[in-house]
Write a protein that holds these residues in place. Sequence first.
Motif: not given
Length: 114
Positions: A58-68, A40-50, A52-56
């Motif tokens: 663009a070369g932006i380093v994504l943080k993983r996990g819970r912040p310290v 479903n292209e209109n779902s919240k999860n699809a928007a979040k994945q899109k 994330r792919q755009e950030k990747l």
Amino acid sequence: MTTTKQLGRPVNENSARQIRLKEIAEKRAAGLIKRGRPTNENSKNAAKQKARQEKLAAGIVLKRGRPVNETSARQQRLNDLAERRSNGTLKLGRPKQQVVVEVPSKTKKVKVVV
């Protein structure tokens, strides 16, 4: 030249099951049968994945996990241990067993830790 005998039961090409399997294979080859749940292209999860792919892309380093939390007791202890390791002041091994000596006094007994 040696001939090998066909193992197993012979396949009846005119059986209902074989005809159905052949039709499914043809439809799959033509792209008419798709596996899995459609996206479903209109779902919240699809928007979040899109996003994330755009950030990747663009070369932006994504943080993983819970912040310290740097102000937590555990992080302060770990930072202190790392600092003492780097300075060489961290003592290894078990601490010495403390010797308890009783010192007699006139009013009451006092235990002194040496």
